[in-house]
Write a protein that holds these residues in place. Structure first.
Motif, PDB file in Angstrom:
ATOM      1  N   CYS A   1       0.835  -1.202   0.000  1.00  0.00           N
ATOM      2  CA  CYS A   1       0.000   0.000   0.000  1.00  0.00           C
ATOM      3  C   CYS A   1       0.872   1.255   0.000  1.00  0.00           C
ATOM      4  O   CYS A   1       0.620   2.205  -0.753  1.00  0.00           O
ATOM      5  N   ASP A   2       1.901   1.256   0.827  1.00  0.00           N
ATOM      6  CA  ASP A   2       2.805   2.408   0.878  1.00  0.00           C
ATOM      7  C   ASP A   2       3.536   2.601  -0.451  1.00  0.00           C
ATOM      8  O   ASP A   2       3.772   3.739  -0.881  1.00  0.00           O
ATOM      9  N   ASP A   3       3.916   1.489  -1.087  1.00  0.00           N
ATOM     10  CA  ASP A   3       4.583   1.590  -2.389  1.00  0.00           C
ATOM     11  C   ASP A   3       3.663   2.249  -3.416  1.00  0.00           C
ATOM     12  O   ASP A   3       4.102   3.085  -4.222  1.00  0.00           O
TER      13      ASP A   3
ATOM     14  N   THR B   1      -1.153  12.026  -3.538  1.00  0.00           N
ATOM     15  CA  THR B   1      -2.191  12.902  -2.985  1.00  0.00           C
ATOM     16  C   THR B   1      -3.497  12.149  -2.739  1.00  0.00           C
ATOM     17  O   THR B   1      -4.538  12.770  -2.522  1.00  0.00           O
ATOM     18  N   ASN B   2      -3.434  10.825  -2.750  1.00  0.00           N
ATOM     19  CA  ASN B   2      -4.639  10.012  -2.597  1.00  0.00           C
ATOM     20  C   ASN B   2      -4.576   9.128  -1.356  1.00  0.00           C
ATOM     21  O   ASN B   2      -3.498   8.862  -0.813  1.00  0.00           O
ATOM     22  N   LEU B   3      -5.741   8.664  -0.939  1.00  0.00           N
ATOM     23  CA  LEU B   3      -5.841   7.579   0.029  1.00  0.00           C
ATOM     24  C   LEU B   3      -5.860   6.276  -0.763  1.00  0.00           C
ATOM     25  O   LEU B   3      -6.456   6.207  -1.840  1.00  0.00           O
TER      26      LEU B   3
ATOM     27  N   VAL C   1      -2.231   6.391   3.699  1.00  0.00           N
ATOM     28  CA  VAL C   1      -2.415   7.776   3.264  1.00  0.00           C
ATOM     29  C   VAL C   1      -1.221   8.186   2.414  1.00  0.00           C
ATOM     30  O   VAL C   1      -0.066   7.964   2.804  1.00  0.00           O
ATOM     31  N   GLY C   2      -1.486   8.765   1.265  1.00  0.00           N
ATOM     32  CA  GLY C   2      -0.406   9.226   0.400  1.00  0.00           C
ATOM     33  C   GLY C   2       0.460  10.261   1.100  1.00  0.00           C
ATOM     34  O   GLY C   2      -0.040  11.067   1.897  1.00  0.00           O
ATOM     35  N   PRO C   3       1.753  10.276   0.823  1.00  0.00           N
ATOM     36  CA  PRO C   3       2.667  11.195   1.518  1.00  0.00           C
ATOM     37  C   PRO C   3       2.379  12.671   1.261  1.00  0.00           C
ATOM     38  O   PRO C   3       2.832  13.526   2.016  1.00  0.00           O
TER      39      PRO C   3
ATOM     40  N   ALA D   1      -3.313  15.055   8.038  1.00  0.00           N
ATOM     41  CA  ALA D   1      -3.451  13.750   7.384  1.00  0.00           C
ATOM     42  C   ALA D   1      -3.755  12.632   8.367  1.00  0.00           C
ATOM     43  O   ALA D   1      -4.359  11.619   7.987  1.00  0.00           O
ATOM     44  N   SER D   2      -3.369  12.795   9.628  1.00  0.00           N
ATOM     45  CA  SER D   2      -3.623  11.736  10.611  1.00  0.00           C
ATOM     46  C   SER D   2      -5.118  11.522  10.841  1.00  0.00           C
ATOM     47  O   SER D   2      -5.535  10.442  11.278  1.00  0.00           O
TER      48      SER D   2
END
Length: 305
Positions: A110-112, A119-121, A139-141, A152-153
């Motif tokens: 998911c992180d990759d 900019t997306n979830l 959550v996108g960085p 973002a949290s």
């Protein structure tokens, strides 16, 4: 004596190393170090991640070939609309482990993905080793960005917990679609609080996913070419040295063979026979061990004349 160079300084000031110009050796070392640094700093894109991101160019939902029907992709697309949420529905092939004790395989994947649609979830459905087919959320960085600043949290664990408290009454092993539905409802509720003026829409996928990989590949090619030249040069020198040595070794063997014939045929009562035999054995042992016994052979030939 104070001006005399030490062994390290003398070594560093050599014009050639192993017969190769100093600049070539330096180039190889720099290339190797740079390649290692690039590999350590560059996050490579796997084929699976690349395929999913390419799928996001055309739709908010990517369905990997062979994916189980536990998530209704068409319905999820309608539910998502243009919200900044993308979903990857993978097949039953186990996801590779993350290599970190506190990071699941699904979260790593998911992180990759999120790093490439920043900019997306992101939601990833996949086969978690030992846990079965489950979702992972991240959550996108750059979900918090200059156009849509937000905490973002608020869209991370808190949002997932709210959604899970609702979907657990609706989901089933054969239908995981309610998980996405409840996640979207939880997102809408949080977005209404955090985006009073303008709710963000799904971010575009970058046109070039592999710029870093291309640079890394080109750097690797250059370093490999220099290293290959270096190795070929060493091999050529080794072959060049081996030729004369082989001829010299064959010549020494022939001379020792003639001396051996003399030792076997000479009169045992000869005064020099014992000394010749002793030196012959020593020379033969030295020759077989790879030592240069040319001087011993010269002395033996003098004795047997």
């Amino acid at each position: 004596m104070s001006g005399e160079l030490g062994p390290v300084e003398r070594f560093l000031r050599r014009e050639k190393y192993f017969g190769v110009p100093r600049w070539v050796v330096g180039g190889v070392l720099v290339g190797v170090i740079a390649s290692v640094a690039l590999v350590r700093g560059q996050v490579t894109t796997t084929d699976r991640v690349r395929a999913a991101v390419e799928g996001f160019r055309h739709s908010s939902v990517y369905v990997e070939p062979g994916a189980p029907p536990t998530v209704n992709a068409e319905h999820v697309r309608r539910v998502l609309g243009d919200r900044p949420i993308v979903v990857a529905i993978l097949n039953g092939e186990p996801m590779p482990p993350s290599g970190k004790s506190l990071v699941t395989a699904g979260l790593k994947l998911c992180d990759d993905l999120a790093s490439l649609v920043p900019t997306n979830l992101v939601i990833v459905y996949g086969n978690e080793p030992g846990k079965g087919y489950n979702p992972a959320f991240c959550v996108g960085p750059r979900f918090n960005n200059e156009d849509h600043p937000v905490n973002a949290s608020n869209f991370d664990f808190v949002l997932i917990a709210k959604a899970e408290s609702a979907w657990k009454y609706r989901e089933s092993p054969t239908d995981l679609t309610p998980q996405v539905e409840e996640y979207v409802l939880a997102y809408d509720a949080q977005a209404a609080k955090d985006y009073p003026d303008s709710v963000p829409r799904r971010g575009a996928v970058p046109d070039k996913l592999a710029t870093g990989e291309i640079v890394l590949s080109l750097g690797g090619i250059v370093a490999a070419c220099v290293a290959l030249f270096f190795l070929l040069h060493l091999a050529a020198r080794a072959v060049g040295r081996r030729g004369p040595r082989s001829r010299e070794r064959l010549e020494t063997e022939a001379r020792l063979s003639r001396i051996g014939e003399y030792v076997l045929s000479a009169d045992p009562q000869d005064a020099n026979q014992a000394e010749v035999a002793r030196q012959y054995v020593l020379a033969l042992q030295g020759h077989e061990s790879g030592a240069n016994v040319r001087r011993q052979v010269d002395e033996l030939e003098r004795l047997v004349r």
